[in-house]
Design an enzyme around this catalytic site. Structure first.
Site, PDB file in Angstrom:
ATOM      1  N   LYS A  16      65.892  81.146  35.432  1.00 16.23           N
ATOM      2  CA  LYS A  16      66.606  80.940  34.288  1.00 16.23           C
ATOM      3  C   LYS A  16      65.833  80.004  33.178  1.00 16.23           C
ATOM      4  CE  LYS A  16      69.610  78.148  36.466  1.00 16.23           C
ATOM      5  NZ  LYS A  16      69.156  78.534  37.895  1.00 16.23           N
ATOM      6  N   TYR A  18      62.561  79.651  32.882  1.00 19.02           N
ATOM      7  CA  TYR A  18      61.631  80.499  32.288  1.00 19.02           C
ATOM      8  C   TYR A  18      61.937  81.774  31.558  1.00 19.02           C
ATOM      9  CZ  TYR A  18      57.075  83.195  32.687  1.00 19.02           C
ATOM     10  OH  TYR A  18      55.769  83.504  32.331  1.00 19.02           O
ATOM     11  N   LYS A  38      71.613  71.616  28.412  1.00 18.40           N
ATOM     12  CA  LYS A  38      71.870  71.727  29.801  1.00 18.40           C
ATOM     13  C   LYS A  38      72.850  70.513  30.204  1.00 18.40           C
ATOM     14  CE  LYS A  38      69.669  72.294  34.279  1.00 18.40           C
ATOM     15  NZ  LYS A  38      68.979  73.696  35.065  1.00 18.40           N
ATOM     16  N   SER A  42      69.027  68.155  38.024  1.00 14.77           N
ATOM     17  CA  SER A  42      68.653  67.325  39.034  1.00 14.77           C
ATOM     18  C   SER A  42      67.357  67.797  39.733  1.00 14.77           C
ATOM     19  CB  SER A  42      69.934  67.504  40.421  1.00 14.77           C
ATOM     20  OG  SER A  42      70.253  68.813  40.408  1.00 14.77           O
ATOM     21  N   ASP A  56      63.356  71.019  32.904  1.00 12.73           N
ATOM     22  CA  ASP A  56      63.707  72.226  32.244  1.00 12.73           C
ATOM     23  C   ASP A  56      63.504  72.280  30.850  1.00 12.73           C
ATOM     24  OD1 ASP A  56      64.177  73.081  34.805  1.00 12.73           O
ATOM     25  OD2 ASP A  56      66.069  73.723  34.795  1.00 12.73           O
ATOM     26  N   GLY A 117      72.703  77.022  32.560  1.00  6.66           N
ATOM     27  CA  GLY A 117      73.465  76.372  33.922  1.00  6.66           C
ATOM     28  C   GLY A 117      72.450  75.629  34.917  1.00  6.66           C
ATOM     29  N   SER A 118      72.972  75.124  35.782  1.00 11.75           N
ATOM     30  CA  SER A 118      72.474  74.652  36.974  1.00 11.75           C
ATOM     31  C   SER A 118      72.643  75.514  38.177  1.00 11.75           C
ATOM     32  CB  SER A 118      72.865  73.218  37.566  1.00 11.75           C
ATOM     33  OG  SER A 118      72.960  72.325  36.350  1.00 11.75           O
ATOM     34  N   GLY A 119      71.612  75.874  38.847  1.00  9.92           N
ATOM     35  CA  GLY A 119      71.803  76.701  40.085  1.00  9.92           C
ATOM     36  C   GLY A 119      72.578  77.975  39.759  1.00  9.92           C
TER      37      GLY A 119
HETATM   38  N1  LIG Z   1      58.535  85.499  34.941  1.00 17.40           N
HETATM   39  C1  LIG Z   1      57.990  84.740  35.557  1.00 17.40           C
HETATM   40  N2  LIG Z   1      56.494  84.463  35.431  1.00 17.40           N
HETATM   41  C2  LIG Z   1      55.912  83.424  36.066  1.00 17.40           C
HETATM   42  N3  LIG Z   1      56.583  82.460  36.538  1.00 17.40           N
HETATM   43  C3  LIG Z   1      57.724  82.541  36.607  1.00 17.40           C
HETATM   44  C4  LIG Z   1      58.776  83.577  36.331  1.00 17.40           C
HETATM   45  N4  LIG Z   1      60.092  83.002  36.552  1.00 17.40           N
HETATM   46  C5  LIG Z   1      60.293  82.226  37.106  1.00 17.40           C
HETATM   47  N5  LIG Z   1      58.693  81.439  37.218  1.00 17.40           N
HETATM   48  C6  LIG Z   1      58.517  80.165  37.872  1.00 17.40           C
HETATM   49  O1  LIG Z   1      59.402  80.124  39.198  1.00 17.40           O
HETATM   50  C7  LIG Z   1      59.804  78.484  39.161  1.00 17.40           C
HETATM   51  C8  LIG Z   1      61.294  78.782  39.067  1.00 17.40           C
HETATM   52  O2  LIG Z   1      61.594  79.309  37.890  1.00 17.40           O
HETATM   53  P1  LIG Z   1      62.813  78.431  36.992  1.00 17.40           P
HETATM   54  O3  LIG Z   1      62.498  76.965  36.864  1.00 17.40           O
HETATM   55  O4  LIG Z   1      62.826  79.229  35.666  1.00 17.40           O
HETATM   56  O5  LIG Z   1      63.965  78.624  37.691  1.00 17.40           O
HETATM   57  P2  LIG Z   1      65.455  78.098  37.396  1.00 17.40           P
HETATM   58  O6  LIG Z   1      66.333  79.298  37.568  1.00 17.40           O
HETATM   59  O7  LIG Z   1      65.638  77.646  36.035  1.00 17.40           O
HETATM   60  O8  LIG Z   1      65.888  76.950  38.464  1.00 17.40           O
HETATM   61  P3  LIG Z   1      66.872  75.797  38.462  1.00 17.40           P
HETATM   62  O9  LIG Z   1      67.900  76.231  39.180  1.00 17.40           O
HETATM   63  O10 LIG Z   1      66.248  74.533  39.057  1.00 17.40           O
HETATM   64  O11 LIG Z   1      67.452  75.361  36.910  1.00 17.40           O
HETATM   65  C9  LIG Z   1      59.105  78.016  38.073  1.00 17.40           C
HETATM   66  O12 LIG Z   1      57.964  77.475  38.591  1.00 17.40           O
HETATM   67  C10 LIG Z   1      58.968  78.921  36.998  1.00 17.40           C
HETATM   68  O13 LIG Z   1      57.620  78.765  36.142  1.00 17.40           O
HETATM   69 MG   LIG Z   2      66.383  75.614  35.363  1.00 18.44          MG
END
Ligand SMILES: Nc1ncnc2c1ncn2[C@@H]1O[C@H](COP(=O)(O)OP(=O)(O)OP(=O)(O)O)[C@@H](O)[C@H]1O
Ligand SMILES: [Mg+2]
Length: 226
Positions: A16, A18, A38, A42, A56, A117-119
């Protein structure tokens, strides 16, 4: 008052943040005013002086070159657990009047506010004797329409369809999906076709691993905000 879009996902760590960073960058590169909000983060990074840093938000600000004032996180918790549990551990429950106030201020500051969002969509934000609030309740209260980030690979049909069904059940408008870690090939192409046919919503972009740009036009992206 600007417009907003809620970026949720099929689960935690699905990408999310990224994808949100690429979304906000795409809007900014097109000359639009954009911000990030956001409600609860956490698993904060802890600075040397003990300050909790909202990782984030910092990532999105860095990639999209946002000013600190255009990035808001209402609650930052230390432990990498669901916000309701992190809040219980720290005795710092979320106050949804504060969340609504922060959200409204952020939306007034900018034309296009992206709300992460979260999760996944069933992420408890507060669960105590006084209040039970899950992330979907917040999307309803803030009248947000959702974009769902999902992994492009195996297992995504189930996760995407369940998320879409739940959004519909809660009356949260679904704008479409973004497939992350896109590699292509028979199975991933079939995942696109199957989720589109089952849900009736579109896969709007396919983001490869390491992508530096959102493979989607800024006009189509901006049209998702309401
Ligand atoms: N397309 C991508 N290319 C490279 N790395 C990625 C990609 N998508 C996600 N990642 C990596 O995967 C990990 C998890 O991604 P991210 O933090 O965006 O998830 P999230 O859904 O936002 O998590 P959270 O629920 O904690 O908010 C991070 O280290 C991020 O840099
Ligand atoms: Mg995130």
């Amino acid at each position: 008052m600007g417009k907003a879009l809620f970026v949720t996902g099929t689960g935690t760590d699905i990408g999310k943040t990224y994808v949100t960073a690429l979304i906000v960058k795409c809007l900014r590169d097109a000359g639009l005013s954009a911000g990030y909000y956001k409600a609860a983060l956490s698993g904060a990074e802890v600075a040397a002086d003990g300050t909790l840093l909202p990782g984030d938000a910092l990532h999105v600000a860095r990639v999209a070159r946002l000013d600190a004032a255009d990035v808001t996180v209402s609650y930052v918790y230390r432990d990498a657990v669901s916000p309701h549990l992190a809040a219980q551990i720290e005795h710092r429950p979320m106050d949804f009047a504060k969340v609504a106030g922060d959200y409204c201020r952020a939306k007034k500051r900018t034309d296009y506010l992206t709300v992460e969002g979260s999760g996944g969509i069933i992420c408890p934000l507060r669960w105590d004797d006084d209040e039970h609030v899950v992330l979907d309740d917040l999307a309803v209260r803030l009248r947000l329409a959702a974009l769902v980030v999902a992994d492009a690979g195996l297992g995504t049909i189930n996760a995407v369809v369940l998320t879409a069904e739940h959004l519909r059940a809660r009356g949260i408008p679904l704008r479409g999906f973004i497939f992350n870690n896109w590699q292509g090939g028979l199975m991933q192409e079939d995942n696109v076709r199957m989720v589109e046919e089952i849900t009736g919503a579109r896969v709007l972009a396919r983001v490869p691993h390491g992508a530096a740009e959102l493979p989607m036009g800024a006009d189509a992206l901006a049209a998702l905000y309401a």
